[in-house]
Design a protein around this motif. Structure first.
Motif, PDB file in Angstrom:
ATOM      1  N   VAL A 453       0.788  -1.085  -0.005  1.00 50.47           N
ATOM      2  CA  VAL A 453      -0.010   0.063  -0.151  1.00 50.47           C
ATOM      3  C   VAL A 453       0.882   1.263   0.001  1.00 50.47           C
ATOM      4  CG1 VAL A 453      -1.778  -1.274   1.003  1.00 50.47           C
ATOM      5  CG2 VAL A 453      -0.096  -0.058   2.511  1.00 50.47           C
ATOM      6  N   GLU A 454       0.337   2.362  -0.974  1.00 43.04           N
ATOM      7  CA  GLU A 454       0.733   3.462  -0.577  1.00 43.04           C
ATOM      8  C   GLU A 454      -0.274   4.199   0.561  1.00 43.04           C
ATOM      9  OE1 GLU A 454       2.606   3.919  -5.047  1.00 43.04           O
ATOM     10  OE2 GLU A 454       1.178   5.451  -4.088  1.00 43.04           O
ATOM     11  N   LEU A 455       0.263   4.798   1.466  1.00 44.80           N
ATOM     12  CA  LEU A 455      -0.549   5.315   2.439  1.00 44.80           C
ATOM     13  C   LEU A 455      -0.739   6.795   2.334  1.00 44.80           C
ATOM     14  CD1 LEU A 455       0.441   3.458   5.798  1.00 44.80           C
ATOM     15  CD2 LEU A 455      -1.466   3.078   4.332  1.00 44.80           C
ATOM     16  N   ARG A 456      -1.919   7.336   2.856  1.00 44.41           N
ATOM     17  CA  ARG A 456      -2.447   8.771   2.579  1.00 44.41           C
ATOM     18  C   ARG A 456      -1.372   9.594   3.787  1.00 44.41           C
ATOM     19  NH1 ARG A 456      -6.493   9.570  -0.528  1.00 44.41           N
ATOM     20  NH2 ARG A 456      -7.964   7.629  -0.614  1.00 44.41           N
ATOM     21  N   PRO A 457      -1.010  10.805   3.656  1.00 43.69           N
ATOM     22  CA  PRO A 457      -0.060  11.408   4.343  1.00 43.69           C
ATOM     23  C   PRO A 457      -0.461  11.428   5.841  1.00 43.69           C
ATOM     24  CG  PRO A 457      -0.638  12.869   2.469  1.00 43.69           C
ATOM     25  CD  PRO A 457      -1.352  11.544   2.568  1.00 43.69           C
ATOM     26  N   ALA A 458       0.502  11.080   6.828  1.00 46.69           N
ATOM     27  CA  ALA A 458       0.376  10.835   8.306  1.00 46.69           C
ATOM     28  C   ALA A 458      -0.474   9.888   8.754  1.00 46.69           C
ATOM     29  CB  ALA A 458      -0.164  12.115   8.913  1.00 46.69           C
ATOM     30  N   GLU A 459      -0.875   8.777   7.867  1.00 47.29           N
ATOM     31  CA  GLU A 459      -1.502   7.447   7.998  1.00 47.29           C
ATOM     32  C   GLU A 459      -0.785   6.583   8.428  1.00 47.29           C
ATOM     33  OE1 GLU A 459      -5.619   9.179   7.741  1.00 47.29           O
ATOM     34  OE2 GLU A 459      -4.683   7.432   8.509  1.00 47.29           O
ATOM     35  N   GLN A 460      -1.401   5.394   9.192  1.00 47.98           N
ATOM     36  CA  GLN A 460      -0.838   4.350   9.642  1.00 47.98           C
ATOM     37  C   GLN A 460      -1.693   3.183   9.279  1.00 47.98           C
ATOM     38  OE1 GLN A 460       1.851   4.997  13.454  1.00 47.98           O
ATOM     39  NE2 GLN A 460      -0.031   6.251  13.625  1.00 47.98           N
ATOM     40  N   LEU A 461      -1.139   1.775   9.294  1.00 51.86           N
ATOM     41  CA  LEU A 461      -2.162   0.777   8.971  1.00 51.86           C
ATOM     42  C   LEU A 461      -1.415  -0.507   9.433  1.00 51.86           C
ATOM     43  CD1 LEU A 461      -4.719  -0.090   7.500  1.00 51.86           C
ATOM     44  CD2 LEU A 461      -3.511  -0.408   5.556  1.00 51.86           C
ATOM     45  N   THR A 462      -1.988  -1.532  10.265  1.00 51.96           N
ATOM     46  CA  THR A 462      -1.623  -2.850  10.672  1.00 51.96           C
ATOM     47  C   THR A 462      -2.747  -3.712  10.216  1.00 51.96           C
ATOM     48  OG1 THR A 462      -2.773  -2.519  12.931  1.00 51.96           O
ATOM     49  CG2 THR A 462      -0.693  -1.567  12.776  1.00 51.96           C
ATOM     50  N   MET A 463      -2.354  -4.905  10.123  1.00 49.73           N
ATOM     51  CA  MET A 463      -3.189  -5.929   9.941  1.00 49.73           C
ATOM     52  C   MET A 463      -4.575  -6.085  11.123  1.00 49.73           C
ATOM     53  SD  MET A 463      -3.117  -7.719   7.399  1.00 49.73           S
ATOM     54  CE  MET A 463      -4.366  -8.607   7.608  1.00 49.73           C
ATOM     55  N   ALA A 464      -4.123  -5.634  12.201  1.00 44.92           N
ATOM     56  CA  ALA A 464      -5.098  -5.501  13.302  1.00 44.92           C
ATOM     57  C   ALA A 464      -6.025  -4.297  13.043  1.00 44.92           C
ATOM     58  CB  ALA A 464      -4.534  -5.321  14.617  1.00 44.92           C
ATOM     59  N   ASP A 465      -5.663  -3.253  12.175  1.00 41.36           N
ATOM     60  CA  ASP A 465      -6.545  -2.154  11.820  1.00 41.36           C
ATOM     61  C   ASP A 465      -7.346  -2.691  10.510  1.00 41.36           C
ATOM     62  OD1 ASP A 465      -3.952   0.148  12.283  1.00 41.36           O
ATOM     63  OD2 ASP A 465      -5.628  -0.642  13.589  1.00 41.36           O
ATOM     64  N   LEU A 466      -6.615  -3.358   9.769  1.00 40.29           N
ATOM     65  CA  LEU A 466      -6.893  -3.580   8.250  1.00 40.29           C
ATOM     66  C   LEU A 466      -8.090  -4.765   8.419  1.00 40.29           C
ATOM     67  CD1 LEU A 466      -7.191  -3.088   5.144  1.00 40.29           C
ATOM     68  CD2 LEU A 466      -5.393  -4.619   5.082  1.00 40.29           C
ATOM     69  N   GLU A 467      -8.039  -5.994   9.216  1.00 42.35           N
ATOM     70  CA  GLU A 467      -8.664  -7.124   8.983  1.00 42.35           C
ATOM     71  C   GLU A 467     -10.309  -6.868   9.412  1.00 42.35           C
ATOM     72  OE1 GLU A 467      -6.871 -11.007  10.449  1.00 42.35           O
ATOM     73  OE2 GLU A 467      -8.750 -11.227  11.513  1.00 42.35           O
TER      74      GLU A 467
END
Length: 538
Positions: A453-467
């Motif tokens: 993924v290319e994330l939006r500015p200042a964003e974060q992402l984990t599998m715990a968030d995405l799942e």
């Protein structure tokens, strides 16, 4: 007139042979036929024929599923099985795309289907089934579409199964009663199905593997089909080692989990299981490539060399290793009865012996159309041959698959998955600016779904968030198992994402915050990985 599965069923009704076994009881062919006739009468409601109305149904494996399927056909409808594991959004797409005027569920799952059907403004009737009886919950349309003489003739459309393709959204594969009969007869002949057989069905019943290879072959032959509502390794081992099962087929992921269960058992239990499973006359694997280590380990445990075969939703089964004779690991054998196979180059001409080419299939079992997609249908055929999109080579008389012509098709846990479809959904996530989904080789799943993924500015992402976000929008087997954030996806001079380079991100060790930690928009190097927890079996 060509025999159909419904007409074939009648030949077994005079016997007391068990047709379906589910968690409630064992049901004879006579009972199955009677219940399917009752369901047909409910659907018709006095009309002569459903006139090819699409009937979508969301029913777990068991007698009600089989009775509804046959009842739809008796009434002159087109059966559209819905996937039990799919969320409402995916169910709604299928219901709307096929134009279902009738939807059937069980009382326990009515709320799921009702929420999916409510998304569409199209008029339809909604039934629930219990013990072979339909109860009308709501009706906003007439059930019968046209007045015509009811029949299950070979040329009539019988079923629509949805399969993912390179266009992203699933396509409805339309098969006639004649296509289904040809697919089943080919396998009954090749695998020597007989009335004495008893098979264990642990596969989803919205795929050709479960519907045709297991259920269809059993019913055609007068055999017994024992159904499980879901896969459970311990319960499956209990039945496989009982000495009562004679035919079993599954996807590689299921064998992987059966092996893990065997390894975890006590020494006495291992011995009991291994001795019991040897009584099975035929064990098969399909829907995904079988890893060599899985094949060899299963042979050590069970003394069975799994019979590998090759097929697709559009064609049923086309190639298989022999029932009797040498089964070669990594090969999918030779053409099945009634199936013509050729390898073609890019120009459509047959390739010389020993040269890789695209697998093209012709025969009575090959589907005729993608539902309401004439352009996709035309593109799928070349000079009357169906283009599978798989590349193969013939070596010493047997076919060996080399891979897909499109990297956008992922085979995971027996499912064929469109990477483009998943990408379309993931781009709706508020943290994701762009993404690329790929399949990465995996011993358990065949391929695991991964996303860069290319994330939006200042964003974060984990599998715990995405799942949990993805679980509400995608079937479980489509949810990525790994996510990696990159500053920019690798692209060629034309701006197209280079997916082989994306796959490398998951095949090699990468520097980053470590497993299970957060992938951030400012990831460096090749990318930063976050792994999710394991998902349920298919």
């Amino acid at each position: 007139m060509t025999e159909t599965l419904v007409s074939r069923l009648e030949s077994w009704c005079a016997t007391d042979l068990p047709a379906v076994v589910d968690r409630r009881s064992s049901w004879t062919y006579a009972t199955l036929a009677a219940r399917s006739r009752r369901i047909a009468a409910h659907l018709l409601d006095g009309a002569p024929d459903l006139g090819d109305a699409r009937v979508a149904f969301f029913i777990p494996p068991g007698l009600d599923y089989v009775a509804v399927l046959l009842g739809i056909w008796r009434a002159g409808g087109i059966a559209v099985p819905l996937a039990i594991a799919h969320p409402p959004a995916e169910l709604a797409f299928v219901i709307e795309d096929c134009g279902a005027s009738i939807v059937i569920s069980t009382p326990e799952t009515a709320h799921i289907v009702a929420s999916a059907a409510a998304v569409s403004p199209s008029p339809r009737s909604f039934f629930v089934v219990r013990d072979g009886k339909l109860k009308l919950l709501s009706r906003t349309s007439s059930t019968a579409q046209h007045a015509r003489e009811r029949s299950e003739s070979a040329a009539r459309r019988a079923m629509i199964l949805y399969t993912s393709g390179t266009t992203g959204k699933p396509k409805g594969v339309v098969t006639t009663h004649g296509n289904i009969a040809a697919q089943i007869q080919s396998l009954v002949s090749a695998w020597d199905w007989r009335a004495e057989d008893r098979t264990l069905l642990v596969l989803p019943l919205h795929h050709v593997h479960g519907i045709i290879n297991v259920l269809g072959c059993a019913l055609w032959s007068g055999a017994t089909c024992e159904t499980f509502p879901r896969f459970d390794a311990e319960s499956v081992w209990e039945r496989l080692s009982s000495g009562e099962i004679s035919v079993f087929t599954a996807v590689p992921t299921i064998y992987y989990r059966l092996i893990a269960s065997w390894d975890a058992a006590s020494e006495d239990e291992r011995r009991r299981r291994s001795e019991g499973v040897r009584a099975i006359r035929l064990m098969m694997s399909g829907s995904a490539a079988l890893p060599l280590r899985t094949l060899e380990r299963w042979r050590e445990i069970s003394s069975h060399v799994l019979l590998e075969r090759y097929g697709m939703t559009e064609i049923g089964m086309a190639l298989a290793n022999p029932l009797r004779g040498v089964r070669r690991p990594g090969f999918v054998g030779q053409p099945l009865p009634g199936v013509d196979v050729r390898l073609a180059g890019e120009n459509g001409d047959p390739v010389p012996a020993g040269t890789p080419g695209e697998l093209e299939i012709r025969g009575a079992g090959v589907f005729g159309e993608y539902w309401r997609r004439p352009d996709a249908t035309r593109e799928a055929f070349r000079d009357g041959w169906f283009r599978t999109g798989d590349v193969a080579v013939v070596e010493d008389g047997a076919y060996r698959l080399l891979g897909r012509t499109s990297i956008d098709i992922i085979k995971s846990g027996g499912h064929k998955i469109s990477a483009l479809e998943i990408e379309d959904v993931l781009r709706e996530h508020p943290a994701i600016a762009e993404c690329a989904v790929v399949g990465v080789e995996d011993d358990e799943w065949g391929q695991r779904v991964c996303v860069a993924v290319e994330l939006r500015p200042a964003e974060q992402l984990t599998m715990a968030d995405l799942e949990p976000w993805a679980r509400a929008r995608l079937a479980p087997y489509k949810i990525p198992r790994e996510v990696v954030a990159v500053p920019a996806l690798p692209r060629n001079a034309m701006g197209k994402v280079v997916k082989p380079d994306v796959a490398v991100l998951f095949q090699s060790k990468v520097s980053g915050p470590g497993e299970g930690q957060r992938a951030e928009g400012k990831g460096k190097g090749k990318g930063e990985r976050a792994k999710g927890r394991s998902l349920p079996p298919p």
